[in-house]
Design a protein around this motif. Structure first.
Motif, mmCIF file in Angstrom:
data_model
loop_
_atom_site.group_PDB
_atom_site.id
_atom_site.type_symbol
_atom_site.label_atom_id
_atom_site.label_comp_id
_atom_site.label_asym_id
_atom_site.label_seq_id
_atom_site.Cartn_x
_atom_site.Cartn_y
_atom_site.Cartn_z
ATOM 1 N N SER A 129 -33.945 -15.690 -11.372
ATOM 2 C CA SER A 129 -34.968 -14.660 -11.174
ATOM 3 C C SER A 129 -36.331 -15.268 -10.900
ATOM 4 O O SER A 129 -37.108 -14.731 -10.134
ATOM 5 N N GLN B 31 -42.538 -9.110 -11.948
ATOM 6 C CA GLN B 31 -42.195 -7.743 -12.343
ATOM 7 C C GLN B 31 -43.244 -7.135 -13.262
ATOM 8 O O GLN B 31 -43.268 -5.935 -13.468
ATOM 9 N N LEU C 190 -40.709 -14.396 -18.497
ATOM 10 C CA LEU C 190 -39.944 -14.538 -17.258
ATOM 11 C C LEU C 190 -40.254 -13.398 -16.287
ATOM 12 O O LEU C 190 -40.383 -13.619 -15.091
ATOM 13 N N GLN C 191 -40.400 -12.180 -16.814
ATOM 14 C CA GLN C 191 -40.707 -11.056 -15.923
ATOM 15 C C GLN C 191 -42.119 -11.178 -15.347
ATOM 16 O O GLN C 191 -42.361 -10.766 -14.218
ATOM 17 N N MET D 253 -31.931 -16.039 -16.143
ATOM 18 C CA MET D 253 -33.142 -15.408 -15.624
ATOM 19 C C MET D 253 -34.097 -16.444 -15.070
ATOM 20 O O MET D 253 -34.715 -16.262 -14.035
ATOM 21 N N GLN E 242 -29.880 -1.797 -28.069
ATOM 22 C CA GLN E 242 -31.302 -1.600 -28.362
ATOM 23 C C GLN E 242 -31.504 -0.405 -29.275
ATOM 24 O O GLN E 242 -32.298 -0.443 -30.207
ATOM 25 N N GLU F 257 -37.975 -8.697 -25.847
ATOM 26 C CA GLU F 257 -37.798 -10.119 -26.088
ATOM 27 C C GLU F 257 -38.958 -10.897 -25.468
ATOM 28 O O GLU F 257 -39.306 -10.706 -24.304
ATOM 29 N N ILE G 58 -31.147 -6.837 -25.356
ATOM 30 C CA ILE G 58 -32.521 -7.129 -25.761
ATOM 31 C C ILE G 58 -33.132 -8.140 -24.787
ATOM 32 O O ILE G 58 -34.260 -7.968 -24.321
ATOM 33 N N VAL G 59 -32.367 -9.193 -24.469
ATOM 34 C CA VAL G 59 -32.900 -10.226 -23.581
ATOM 35 C C VAL G 59 -33.229 -9.642 -22.204
ATOM 36 O O VAL G 59 -34.275 -9.926 -21.638
ATOM 37 N N PHE G 60 -32.345 -8.812 -21.660
ATOM 38 C CA PHE G 60 -32.562 -8.300 -20.316
ATOM 39 C C PHE G 60 -33.273 -6.950 -20.303
ATOM 40 O O PHE G 60 -33.372 -6.317 -19.256
ATOM 41 N N ALA G 61 -33.777 -6.514 -21.448
ATOM 42 C CA ALA G 61 -34.472 -5.221 -21.541
ATOM 43 C C ALA G 61 -33.627 -4.103 -20.933
ATOM 44 O O ALA G 61 -34.113 -3.286 -20.159
ATOM 45 N N THR H 32 -38.260 -12.941 -22.327
ATOM 46 C CA THR H 32 -38.061 -12.075 -21.164
ATOM 47 C C THR H 32 -39.399 -11.600 -20.611
ATOM 48 O O THR H 32 -39.581 -11.498 -19.403
ATOM 49 N N THR I 107 -31.193 -0.590 -14.715
ATOM 50 C CA THR I 107 -29.859 -0.157 -15.111
ATOM 51 C C THR I 107 -28.978 0.040 -13.881
ATOM 52 O O THR I 107 -27.852 0.483 -14.002
ATOM 53 N N PRO J 51 -31.751 -0.700 -21.494
ATOM 54 C CA PRO J 51 -31.828 0.356 -22.510
ATOM 55 C C PRO J 51 -30.461 0.902 -22.917
ATOM 56 O O PRO J 51 -30.114 2.031 -22.602
ATOM 57 N N PRO K 38 -40.870 -1.078 -21.532
ATOM 58 C CA PRO K 38 -40.459 -1.722 -22.785
ATOM 59 C C PRO K 38 -39.680 -3.014 -22.524
ATOM 60 O O PRO K 38 -38.667 -2.993 -21.822
ATOM 61 N N GLY L 216 -36.408 3.993 -22.521
ATOM 62 C CA GLY L 216 -35.740 2.757 -22.149
ATOM 63 C C GLY L 216 -36.191 2.214 -20.809
ATOM 64 O O GLY L 216 -35.888 1.080 -20.469
ATOM 65 N N ASP M 28 -33.265 -0.889 -32.901
ATOM 66 C CA ASP M 28 -34.472 -0.121 -33.221
ATOM 67 C C ASP M 28 -34.203 0.835 -34.376
ATOM 68 O O ASP M 28 -35.017 0.991 -35.277
ATOM 69 N N LEU N 32 -31.411 -16.150 -20.916
ATOM 70 C CA LEU N 32 -32.734 -16.661 -20.548
ATOM 71 C C LEU N 32 -32.607 -17.730 -19.458
ATOM 72 O O LEU N 32 -33.405 -17.775 -18.520
ATOM 73 N N PRO O 214 -33.392 -9.423 -10.206
ATOM 74 C CA PRO O 214 -34.538 -9.078 -11.060
ATOM 75 C C PRO O 214 -34.355 -9.650 -12.471
ATOM 76 O O PRO O 214 -33.218 -9.822 -12.914
ATOM 77 N N ALA O 215 -35.473 -9.948 -13.123
ATOM 78 C CA ALA O 215 -35.416 -10.511 -14.484
ATOM 79 C C ALA O 215 -35.236 -9.392 -15.497
ATOM 80 O O ALA O 215 -36.049 -9.186 -16.382
ATOM 81 N N GLY O 216 -34.167 -8.670 -15.356
ATOM 82 C CA GLY O 216 -33.870 -7.609 -16.320
ATOM 83 C C GLY O 216 -34.714 -6.372 -16.100
ATOM 84 O O GLY O 216 -35.516 -6.295 -15.174
ATOM 85 N N GLY O 217 -34.511 -5.398 -16.947
ATOM 86 C CA GLY O 217 -35.344 -4.206 -16.905
ATOM 87 C C GLY O 217 -34.739 -3.049 -16.153
ATOM 88 O O GLY O 217 -35.286 -1.963 -16.154
#
Lengths: 523, 306
Positions: free
Chosen positions: B156, A242, A236-237, B152, B260, A230, B251-254, A233, B168, B256, A227, A202, B264, B149, B163-166
């Motif tokens: 972002s 990023q 955007l990243q 972000m 998700q 989307e 999912i949009v912000f990745a 995303t 935790t 985990p 990973p 993740g 999956d 979106l 941060p643009a997601g990713g």
């Protein structure tokens, strides 16, 4: 020169342009690049069934040969094998291994590692991906000394090297497999330019430079894979800094990438051959004239130009121009009058109705729904009504594997990217008589002794020009028999930061992207 | 109250069995096969059969179910078909992230929703009332992924604050939490307003004012507490929806999280992952409902739980 070849030339020129700064600048050492991947890697055991994990394997592991990183059509170059000889009958292949190569754990790479790999895929249950690549083809394998490995094939095979270049044929350190026990699949140890550091599900995969790499020390300090599922995303990243590389973007994003001085778009022709598979055992598609009529009814130039913004090419047969063995023959011309005439002859002058099944998920075949709707219009013009039915992908796969009596698919959208980058793989799996469901995924139930014979003969050729000639014949037969409505090959769009140099965008034309020893970061 | 809680906890057992059975059957009834997905489009039937055998998928359904249930009793959630990893740790890791995200989203929704709702009720028919309720309507109607979106893009990329997601960590989870919590916030704001409007017309509120209590004390201590009963029901339910609704946001912000993992898992027909995760989410849902019921007694001492 036909239009699509001119387009290909353009793609090469474009590729050269993005590579030009690499020649102008002196590569710099150092830096970390972050690459988006489409989901979590499954694990990192090369011969096993993994998709996303394969992108890590491309950086950590190596095989006897590899796909040339910046080639246009899955060309092969030596890797862990320095050279090879093929016997007169094409059945005995002797590889001389490179001397002085070591795995990341310090153990030397020798023929024992190759033998260990083949022991794994050639015996026991066929639960891995490596087995179907080599079982039935490789009859025996011997390691007479540490630097030599000899394969005896059951029949000559002109694309044997492509199978060895597949990432499922890469070698992991046998010693590491012993040390890590069952967990070796999460502790990959190869000979590649980057060594594995950690995988946090993740979150990321981290790789670091292998300073002892035999091709020379890689420029990058670290490669991080993250990973990001989307597509919006990913963009955007990339914009937010990023990510350095964002693969699998959509072509609508190209203008936005071009707007930013720090970003670039990379457009590569894919290895996907979009087509509609027609069940040739069901009425009305059991009549060759009907199948040809459908092919004449499609205006491919309009599709590539307007629906795909010029970033796709019309295809004549079941292959992408990116796939080795692709024959440059003329695609079906747009001729609705001829289509109507053929339908008249087949006594379908008043038209007919059928159902096209598609994934509709968008991620597997981008734009498949608009594509299907446009085709609906073309077919309406010749009096044929095509209904659309979307099916979840695992369900559709299951349906496609049903035997003839139970198979309910009249027509279905397909794309089949061959992971070995060559024609025989895709044709054997989807057009040969032996691949008729339930034995394979020849959803058209196409069975032509002529095609089968030409395919087999092409595989037996030792001379590559002869091989391509027979494959060309096979593709002409396929075009004539029209078990598929041939459509087009789309491009894949990726975005990267302009300072990333010599990054590898899958030479096989798939969707994978990776860094290698030549990749560097301008700081 | 303790016997009540115990009884409710015992009720969990049939719920759990029901959930395992339903998730098992639903997955098995869905066409598609993990071996086919795992083996890839190019695979031949021999490979698919071998994978089926390896994971016990060639066994009859009841055998597969009781095998799964038996392992579950021993605390073994099985191994993921696509990765071979133990499902337990995978699931806990994802669950913690999702709980963190949902809790943060709920706190945001609660604080902002109750304040807006209360103020809108006190200032009924004012400009604040009408605009905030209009925004609440937008908030409830806006799809999560789109809002995510947009956030972000503005916060972002254009103004790089978050941060643009990713991630935790708490800071990375702020944008996802806003995205996730907006719908609940809108609902809570509207509920609070409606509930408050009813309460502030009651005699005891007038009495409180007549006793000379200051307006903030009357509003917060007397009006809001009584208005909370219907709101707490909504909160309990919303938390469950936040857990489930986090799929698109994750999912949009990745991120985990469970969403998700489930998506999956479903795409790959990874039965052990999907079954166990669904079970956990169901248990949490039931527990949250229990906590909601207990909270009634706090807000309204007249309610006795038996």
């Amino acid at each position: 020169m036909t239009r699509h070849v001119a387009w290909l030339g353009g793609a090469v020129a474009l590729g050269l342009m993005t590579m030009l700064p690499a020649f102008a600048d002196e590569p710099q050492k150092g830096g970390t690049i972050t690459i988006a991947i489409a989901g979590d890697p499954e694990h990192f055991d090369p011969p096993d069934h993994i998709n996303i994990g394969a992108l890590t394997i491309r950086m950590v592991h190596e095989g006897l040969v590899r796909f040339k990183p910046f080639s246009d059509q899955a060309e092969i170059e030596p890797s862990l094998a320095e050279s090879w000889d093929v016997s007169e009958d094409g059945k005995t292949w002797t590889f001389t291994l490179r001397d002085g190569v070591t795995f990341h754990d310090g153990t030397p790479f020798t023929s024992a590692a190759v033998k260990h790999y083949f022991d794994r895929v050639m015996t026991g249950e066929m639960t891995n991906k490596g087995s179907p690549l080599f079982r039935g083809l490789v009859e025996s394998y011997q390691a007479p000394d540490e630097q030599t490995i000899v394969f005896t094939l059951s029949q000559p095979h002109s694309y044997f090297l492509h199978r060895l270049a597949h990432e499922a044929s890469f070698f992991n350190s046998p010693e590491a497999e012993r040390v890590h026990g069952e967990d070796f699949i999460f502790n990959p140890v190869g000979t590649g330019p980057f060594r594995f550091v950690e995988f946090v599900p993740g979150q990321h995969v981290i790789l670091e430079r292998n300073a002892a790499y035999w091709r020379g020390e890689p420029y990058l300090d670290q490669v991080i894979q993250k990973p990001v599922r989307e597509v919006g995303t990913r963009l955007l990243q990339l914009e937010a800094g990023q990510l350095h590389v964002a693969p699998l973007l959509s072509e609508e994003m190209i203008p936005r990438l071009e707007e930013s001085p720090d970003l670039e778009s990379v457009v590569t022709l894919s290895n996907r051959a979009f087509r509609i598979s027609l069940n040739t055992t069901k009425k009305p598609f059991d009549d060759i004239r009907v199948r040809q009529a459908l092919n004449y009814a499609i205006n491919r130039d309009e599709l590539t130009e307007f629906l795909f913004g010029g970033l796709a090419v019309a295809i004549p047969g079941g292959l992408s121009p990116k796939t080795a063995g692709f024959a440059d023959i003329e695609p079906y011309p747009y001729d609705p009058d001829r289509a109507r005439e053929l339908l008249e002859q087949a006594e379908y002058g008043d038209g007919f109705e059928f159902t096209l099944t598609l994934h509709g998920a968008g991620t597997i075949m981008p734009k498949d729904l608009p594509l299907a709707e446009t085709i609906q219009q073309y077919l309406q013009a010749i009096g044929v009504t095509m209904n659309l039915q979307t099916m979840e992908w695992a369900a559709m796969r299951h349906e496609g594997r049903q035997p003839r009596e139970e198979n309910k698919l009249e027509a279905s959208f397909e794309q089949w990217p061959p992971s070995t980058g060559e024609a025989s793989w895709v044709f054997t799996a989807t057009a040969h008589t032996n691949a008729v469901p339930p034995n394979g995924v020849n959803r058209a139930f196409y069975s032509s002794p002529v095609f089968d014979h030409l395919l087999a003969t092409s595989m037996a050729q030792r001379d590559n020009a002869m091989r391509d000639e027979f494959l060309r014949g096979a593709q002409l037969v396929l075009r004539e028999d029209a078990p598929w409505v041939f459509l087009l090959t789309p491009s894949v769009v990726a975005g990267k930061r302009s300072n990333v140099q010599n990054f590898v965008f899958d030479p096989v034309g798939g969707v994978s992207t990776w860094a290698n020893e030549q990749t560097w970061l301008r700081q | 109250m303790l016997p009540y809680i115990l009884r409710r906890l015992i009720h969990l057992i049939p719920v759990m069995i029901g959930v395992t059975l339903c998730s098992f059957l639903l997955l098995k009834l869905a066409p598609g096969d993990p071996a086919e997905v795992l083996a890839g489009i190019e695979a031949n039937p021999e490979v698919i059969e071998a994978i089926r055998r390896k994971h016990g998928l060639d066994q009859p359904l009841p055998v597969q179910y009781f095998y799964y249930l038996g392992n579950l009793m021993l605390g073994d959630f099985g191994k993921s078909i696509s990765t071979g990893l133990d499902v337990g740790p995978m699931m806990w890791r994802a669950l913690i992230v999702t709980l963190k995200l949902s809790a943060l989203g709920l706190v945001l929704a609660l604080v902002v929703g109750i304040v807006i709702g209360a103020v809108a009720a006190v200032r009924q028919n004012s400009f604040f009332d009408s605009t905030s309720m209009l925004f609440a309507l937008f908030g409830a109607a806006m799809p999560n992924f789109w809002l995510g979106l947009l956030l972000m893009w503005t916060l972002s990329v254009t103004f790089p604050i978050f941060p643009a997601g990713g991630g935790t960590d708490l800071y990375s989870l702020i944008l996802p939490a806003i995205t996730l919590g907006t719908g609940a916030m809108a609902l809570i704001a509207r509920m609070t307003r409606a509930s408050m409007l009813e309460v502030i017309r009651q005699d005891y509120i007038r009495t409180a004012y007549a006793n000379g209590l200051s307006p903030p004390i009357v509003i917060i201590r007397h009006a809001l507490k009584n208005a909370m009963i219907p709101i707490s029901t909504v909160i309990g339910l919303q938390f469950g929806y936040l857990l489930g609704g986090s799929v698109a946001t994750e999912i949009v912000f990745a991120v985990p999280g469970v969403g998700q993992l489930l998506v999956d898992g479903i795409l790959a027909r990874d039965y052990p992952v999907v079954q166990s995760t669904m079970l956990m989410v169901a248990i949490i849902f039931v527990l949250v409902n229990l906590i909601t019921d207990i909270s009634y007694a706090y807000f309204d001492p007249r309610i006795r739980l038996k």
